[in-house]
Structures are given as C-alpha cells and as structure tokens.
Design a protein around this motif. Sequence first.
Motif, short mmCIF file in Angstrom:
data_model
loop_
_atom_site.label_atom_id
_atom_site.label_comp_id
_atom_site.label_asym_id
_atom_site.label_seq_id
_atom_site.Cartn_x
_atom_site.Cartn_y
_atom_site.Cartn_z
N PHE A 95 2.67 -7.83 4.47
CA PHE A 95 2.20 -6.48 4.10
C PHE A 95 3.37 -5.51 4.15
O PHE A 95 4.24 -5.59 5.03
CB PHE A 95 1.10 -6.05 5.09
CG PHE A 95 0.56 -4.67 4.85
CD1 PHE A 95 -0.40 -4.44 3.87
CD2 PHE A 95 1.00 -3.59 5.61
CE1 PHE A 95 -0.90 -3.16 3.64
CE2 PHE A 95 0.50 -2.31 5.38
CZ PHE A 95 -0.45 -2.11 4.39
N TRP A 96 3.37 -4.58 3.19
CA TRP A 96 4.42 -3.54 3.11
C TRP A 96 3.71 -2.22 2.84
O TRP A 96 3.15 -2.03 1.76
CB TRP A 96 5.36 -3.90 1.96
CG TRP A 96 6.68 -3.20 1.91
CD1 TRP A 96 7.36 -2.60 2.92
CD2 TRP A 96 7.49 -3.10 0.74
NE1 TRP A 96 8.56 -2.12 2.45
CE2 TRP A 96 8.67 -2.41 1.11
CE3 TRP A 96 7.37 -3.52 -0.58
CZ2 TRP A 96 9.70 -2.13 0.22
CZ3 TRP A 96 8.39 -3.24 -1.49
CH2 TRP A 96 9.54 -2.55 -1.08
N GLY A 97 3.67 -1.35 3.85
CA GLY A 97 2.88 -0.12 3.71
C GLY A 97 3.69 1.12 4.01
O GLY A 97 4.55 1.12 4.91
N PHE A 98 3.39 2.17 3.27
CA PHE A 98 4.09 3.45 3.39
C PHE A 98 3.10 4.53 3.82
O PHE A 98 1.97 4.56 3.35
CB PHE A 98 4.70 3.83 2.04
CG PHE A 98 5.63 2.78 1.53
CD1 PHE A 98 6.95 2.75 1.91
CD2 PHE A 98 5.15 1.75 0.71
CE1 PHE A 98 7.80 1.74 1.49
CE2 PHE A 98 5.99 0.74 0.27
CZ PHE A 98 7.31 0.74 0.66
N SER A 99 3.54 5.43 4.70
CA SER A 99 2.74 6.60 5.06
C SER A 99 1.37 6.16 5.60
O SER A 99 1.33 5.43 6.58
CB SER A 99 2.62 7.51 3.82
OG SER A 99 2.07 8.74 4.16
N TYR A 100 0.25 6.52 4.97
CA TYR A 100 -1.04 6.01 5.46
C TYR A 100 -1.05 4.47 5.47
O TYR A 100 -1.73 3.86 6.31
CB TYR A 100 -2.21 6.54 4.61
CG TYR A 100 -3.46 5.70 4.79
CD1 TYR A 100 -4.18 5.74 5.99
CD2 TYR A 100 -3.87 4.82 3.79
CE1 TYR A 100 -5.28 4.93 6.18
CE2 TYR A 100 -4.98 4.00 3.97
CZ TYR A 100 -5.68 4.05 5.17
OH TYR A 100 -6.76 3.24 5.35
N GLY A 101 -0.29 3.85 4.60
CA GLY A 101 -0.19 2.38 4.61
C GLY A 101 0.32 1.86 5.95
O GLY A 101 0.05 0.72 6.32
N THR A 102 1.03 2.72 6.71
CA THR A 102 1.48 2.28 8.04
C THR A 102 0.31 2.24 9.02
O THR A 102 0.38 1.53 10.02
CB THR A 102 2.59 3.20 8.61
OG1 THR A 102 2.05 4.47 8.98
CG2 THR A 102 3.73 3.39 7.61
N ASN A 126 0.84 -1.20 0.00
CA ASN A 126 0.00 0.00 0.00
C ASN A 126 0.87 1.25 0.00
O ASN A 126 1.69 1.44 0.90
CB ASN A 126 -0.94 0.04 1.21
CG ASN A 126 -1.79 1.31 1.18
OD1 ASN A 126 -1.36 2.37 1.62
ND2 ASN A 126 -2.97 1.22 0.60
N PRO A 127 0.70 2.12 -1.01
CA PRO A 127 1.56 3.29 -1.16
C PRO A 127 1.12 4.52 -0.37
O PRO A 127 1.80 5.54 -0.43
CB PRO A 127 1.46 3.59 -2.66
CG PRO A 127 0.09 3.13 -3.05
CD PRO A 127 -0.24 1.96 -2.15
N GLY A 128 0.01 4.46 0.37
CA GLY A 128 -0.32 5.59 1.23
C GLY A 128 -1.45 6.45 0.73
O GLY A 128 -2.31 6.01 -0.01
N GLY A 129 -1.44 7.68 1.17
CA GLY A 129 -2.52 8.63 0.90
C GLY A 129 -3.13 9.08 2.22
O GLY A 129 -2.45 9.75 2.97
N HIS A 143 10.04 11.99 3.07
CA HIS A 143 8.89 11.20 3.53
C HIS A 143 9.02 9.76 3.06
O HIS A 143 8.98 9.49 1.87
CB HIS A 143 7.61 11.83 3.00
CG HIS A 143 6.36 11.15 3.45
ND1 HIS A 143 6.16 10.72 4.75
CD2 HIS A 143 5.23 10.83 2.79
CE1 HIS A 143 4.96 10.16 4.84
NE2 HIS A 143 4.38 10.20 3.67
N THR A 144 9.16 8.84 3.99
CA THR A 144 9.40 7.40 3.82
C THR A 144 10.85 7.16 3.38
O THR A 144 11.50 8.06 2.86
CB THR A 144 8.46 6.67 2.81
OG1 THR A 144 8.93 6.88 1.48
CG2 THR A 144 7.02 7.10 2.97
N SER A 145 11.33 5.94 3.59
CA SER A 145 12.73 5.66 3.26
C SER A 145 12.98 5.76 1.77
O SER A 145 14.12 5.94 1.33
CB SER A 145 13.15 4.29 3.80
OG SER A 145 12.64 3.25 2.99
#
Length: 576
Positions: A228-235, A93-96, A495-497
């Motif tokens: 699962f691998w999530g970034f930003s909102y994905g966290t 999930n890439p976020g938002g 923002h994010t690694s």
Amino acid sequence: MSLNGRSTGWKHQLGALVGLYLQNSTANVSPVQGNIGDVVWGSCSDNTTLPGAECGYAIVPLDYFNSSAGVAKIALGRYNATSTPRKGSLFVNPGGPGASGVSLATVDGGLLQQVVGEEYDIIGFDPRGIGLTEPATKCFPTPEARTAFIANTVIDRGYDVGPNLADPSNRYHLIQTQRDADALYKTQFAICGQTMGDQLRYMGTSTVTRDVDFMTTLLDGKDALINFWGFSYGTVIGQYLANMFPERIGRVIIDGVVDANAWANKPAYTWYRTWLSSTEGAYKIFFEDCAKSGPSGCALAQSSKDSATDIYNRVEDFVNKLYDEPLPVPNATIPGILTSGRARLFWIGALASPSNWPHAAEAFAAAMAGDASAVMDAVNQKELVDLERSAVSCNDNKPFALPKPEDVIDEALFVQQHVTRFGLTITISEPDSGCQYWPVTPPERYLGPWNSTTKNPILIISNTNDPATPISSGEIVHKALGNSSAFLVLNAPGHTSFAAASTCIAQNTRAFFANGTLPAKGTICQPNSGPFPEQAANSTGAIGAIGSSKALASSDDQLLASLRHIGAHILGKGRR
Ligand SMILES: *[C@@H]1O[C@H](CO)[C@@H](O)[C@H](O)[C@H]1NC(C)=O
Ligand SMILES: *[C@@H]1O[C@H](CO)[C@@H](O)[C@H](O)[C@H]1NC(C)=O
Ligand SMILES: *[C@@H]1O[C@H](CO)[C@@H](O)[C@H](O)[C@H]1NC(C)=O
Ligand SMILES: *[C@@H]1O[C@H](CO)[C@@H](O)[C@H](O)[C@H]1NC(C)=O
Ligand SMILES: *[C@@H]1O[C@H](CO)[C@@H](O)[C@H](O)[C@H]1NC(C)=O
Ligand SMILES: *[C@@H]1O[C@H](CO)[C@@H](O)[C@H](O)[C@H]1NC(C)=O
Ligand SMILES: *[C@@H]1O[C@H](CO)[C@@H](O)[C@H](O)[C@H]1NC(C)=O
Ligand SMILES: *[C@@H]1O[C@H](CO)[C@@H](O)[C@H](O)[C@H]1NC(C)=O
C-alpha cells in the motif's frame, strides 16, 4: 488532490438514481447488485487514462459483520506490471478523503511504476462513498444543490478573523459565526440521514481497511501480503492497515502523515495545536523564497530590494483590510466578494503546493491590484461533490458530547494566537467538524492500539514544513510503531513529498518497494529545486535548492518530470 473522475463519476451516479425507490422509510438508495468476490475488468470511460489501463470493480460485503446487509461495489483501476517477475498488487490512495484512486492508477500508473518499480500492478480504488464506488455519498440530489446550500455561508467563505485577537467583539463575532456553522452541519447531516439512511454507516476507514484486506485476497490470493502507498488521508488508511492487519503487512509507505490516533480518538476542534504546527513555517518560507526570487520570479515582490518581511507585510495588510472591506469580484467564474476568510482559504490551499507558488503569487498580486478573479476561482475549485469527506471522518471519529460554540472558538483563538493564523481556515478547507450530528453509527470504529508489530516495517515520510500534515505527526506515528517503521524526511515545504520533486525520495521509495531496504536512520532528503525560478548564480542559499547544483543525469531529468506530474495529480490546484 485529484479532480479527475469527478464529472464522469456523477453521470454514473445520477444514472443509478433514475428509478429511485424507497428501500426503507427514510433512505432512497438502490441496493448494489453482485456476488461477493466477483472482480470485473473492462476499459476505462475516462479518455485521459493510459493505454493498457483497465477499470472495473470488486464486489465485497457491504457490512463485514452482517452477511444479510448486501454488497458494495468498489471501483478499481489497474495498470499491470510491465516487468517480471511480478511482485503483486500495490494499492494506492491519493488522500482527501474524497480523491479517486482509480484516476491515480489509470492516468499515472506508468509514472508511478518509475518510482515503485515496474514489477508491481498499480491498483487504485475509490474508497467507500467516494467517486465511482457504490453506494456513493449522495446526501444532496446533485452537486449543484449542495453548492447552493452552502453558498456564501461560513462553510463556503470561511471564518473572518479580525486582526486584533484580544478584541472581545472579535471573539463575539466568531462565536456567532460558530453558531451558524453548527446549525449548518446539523442541517446537512439531517438531510444526509433522510436521503441515505443506513447506507452511510459503511463509509468509515475501518470498513475501507477491511476492503483492502479482502481485495488483496481476491487479486493475489489468501497468502499474499498487503502492499500500500498512501498520501495524506491515505496515511490514515495505512495506519489502520498496519494496526488492524499487522501480520499481513508487506510493503507499505505512508507519505504526508495524519496522526490516526487523534483522527479516531480526539474531537476535531482539538486537533489543530499539533496538526498545524508547521503551517506558519511553510507560510514564512513562501515569503523568503519569493524575496530571493525577486520580481522576475515572484509577482508579489515589487523590487529586488524587497525583503521577505516587506512582502509579508503587504500581503497581511491586504488580508486584514479585507476584514473591514471585502473586495467585489464581478469577473470570477462564480462572482462574489473576496473576504479575509476566503483570502486565508486561498493561502492554505496555496501553501500545500509549492510547485504552484509562482502562479499563486500572480493570482494574489492581481487581487491586491483589484482583480481577485483568479483567487476566487482557486478558492471555489472544490474536490468534494457532496458530504463524502464527513462520511469518512464522522464514521471514524469516536462520539463526543457537543462542544459549546464558546469552547470551539476559545480553542481556535488559542491556535490563532500561539500556533497559526490558519487555525479556523483549516476547519473549512478540511471539513471534519460537526460529527456530533452524524446520523448513524458504523458497524466498527477502530480506535487503537496504534503500536502493533507488523510483519514488515512500514516507511513513514514527512516534509519539514508541511502545512497540513506536520513532521510532528510523522514522529508520533514512528514513535508508536517503533521498530515496525522507519522515518524518512524531506527538507521542503508543501503537502506530501510530491509537493517538491526529490530524486532522493524517489530512490528511497524504489529501494523500499524493491526489497524492503530502509533508509539509514536520520536520512534527510533534499528536493531537486526550490519553488520559484532562481537567479542561477545565487541558487545555493535558497530553501530547498541544496543539491540542485549537481548536474542531473538525463534519466534523473525524466524521473523529475514524472515526479512533478504525479505531484500535480495528487495535489491538484487549489486543494480543498
Ligand atoms: C475527453 O473528454 C472530454 C469531455 O468528456 C472532452 O472535452 C475532451 O475533448 C476529450 N479529449 C480527447 C483527447 O478525446
Ligand atoms: C493484466 O494482467 C491480467 C493477469 O494478471 C490479465 O488478465 C490482463 O489481461 C492484463 N491486462 C492487460 C491490459 O494486459
Ligand atoms: C443485518 O442487515 C439486515 C439487512 O439490512 C438487517 O435487517 C439486520 O437488522 C442487520 N442485523 C444486524 C445485527 O445489524
Ligand atoms: C471586469 O472585467 C471588465 C471587462 O473586462 C473590466 O472592465 C473590469 O475592470 C473588470 N473588473 C475587475 C474588478 O476586475
Ligand atoms: C501499546 O499501546 C497500548 C495502549 O494502547 C499499551 O497498553 C501497550 O502497553 C502498548 N504496547 C507496547 C508494546 O508498547
Ligand atoms: C528495535 O531494534 C533495535 C535494533 O535492532 C533493538 O536494539 C531494539 O531492542 C528494538 N526495540 C524493540 C522495542 O523491539
Ligand atoms: C536490495 O536491493 C539492493 C539493490 O538491488 C541491494 O543492494 C540490497 O543488498 C538489497 N537488500 C536486501 C535486504 O536484499
Ligand atoms: C547574488 O547575490 C549577491 C549578494 O547576495 C549579489 O551581489 C549578486 O549580484 C547576485 N548575483 C546575481 C546573478 O543575481
């Protein structure tokens, strides 16, 4: 953040609107058809997807607590494992909230496998209400109608904060602006209630988390663990997974961490003292790195003698001048005026993505020279086409009494004074406000606990200077999960690694997904290079340049190129 899939998504969704009929007295959304448990794969319509990538959908219960409510169609993208033995599905999930996971998996699946290992099927999904998933969030009849509704209001152009925070007329002006903002949220959400009705109830993260659980069973079987691998909102999704389904956690990484406890349990206007604790740090690093790079690498540096402070002062003087005298921008794609609020929106977007800093410096230098077209175009590049972000955050956030505009502004002024000048900017660039007016109640709102013991520990990744998701949030989540987590730090702004390509982060990520290997306690990775081109002989002092002196093997070069490509996808340009 990803812009891919947006236009195709809309064509698709508008098709579904043809032949509108009234489902009940208020909503006009057609129910989704299909049998729960169906998974259908086909080719992808987006011509930027990889050969071998597949697009499709899964039919899931619309409401996990009411079997009569019907079904939802979760849009899926898949890039199969290219090596054996297959380890199962890895959901990304890439976020938002608002970005498309289908696009991430089907466009960049091969590059993602270079980081996580070729034995995983990369599975992207558009969360409830987002992208190609149905029902979609369609409060307004078209994206253009929503753009027209907000055009040049505070929720488009941002808050104009005068330079003197102690001036009572500044506070008064902001309170007036806040009254507008509140009325605009109220209007938008009333429109949403009329056009979407109960369909809006099912777009919260608790429901999305049950979807990931349900789809893991569909794709990998009932005994399979969730990866699962999530970034930003994905966290946020990652933390809900870890706490709602702790016994099912396989390999989970969250990167660019939002504190899900605050996201669910605190009113949005009180988030920012902690959530923006690294924003000024990132802003300062921009000027330091710009000065180090000099005029050849950073367009805002006028001479090699310019200090970070010189450049910073010129930029801040210009932004403050805009407060009194907005700049006409006749040549922008959407002509308008550059206000101090819009200039801050430009900067908060720019700070997220250091790999784009040289371009951001060029755009802002042009604005200071009189042509703000590039700055306006960046600010106007919006990922959201409707209220899909509010549909997530307002279904997640516990209901609160309506805060008075005075209280919102006094809290914001505290943040502006003691934490960061971007305190009010974030409320526009990351629109999570106005939930007091949200017209529906979700079937479930997960509010904790956040300290579950997971079957396998999760890996938490934070940057030292992330302007939107600070390292302090990563520390909070790590502390709550205790031994059910490990913490890995990247010494970089952004923002994010993926904001700063780091082979060290990639190696740690790969080892984790390979067999659960956790980084040693206290591991701090370095990025492989800084944001700006550097004078070769002087690169050692630059922020983020540590480690770049070591020659890279060509396989590392290839990995770095992949990391940068993925970073561009996740962060996009002009993230909003
Ligand atoms: C892909 O589609 C877009 C519009 O949908 C078009 O502009 C572009 O030329 C296409 N690219 C290729 C390589 O076919
Ligand atoms: C991906 O793997 C599934 C089996 O898990 C298979 O049915 C499908 O055909 C594969 N897709 C491609 C493009 O090879
Ligand atoms: C379940 O959904 C149906 C169909 O929307 C609705 O009529 C019914 O009231 C719902 N039941 C509950 C308990 O919410
Ligand atoms: C807008 O474009 C015109 C034509 O290229 C140019 O003459 C003018 O200087 C530009 N104005 C600004 C404010 O950039
Ligand atoms: C987990 O958090 C809850 C509060 O949400 C607390 O009551 C409980 O003691 C905590 N458990 C552990 C093991 O820390
Ligand atoms: C966490 O792990 C450490 C080392 O294995 C152990 O000493 C400690 O008791 C554990 N803490 C908890 C809360 O389980
Ligand atoms: C994980 O794999 C690495 C490299 O293949 C190996 O060195 C390590 O011992 C493995 N760790 C576990 C816990 O299996
Ligand atoms: C590197 O920096 C030093 C002092 O900071 C300066 O004297 C020297 O000229 C610089 N070298 C290059 C190649 O820019």
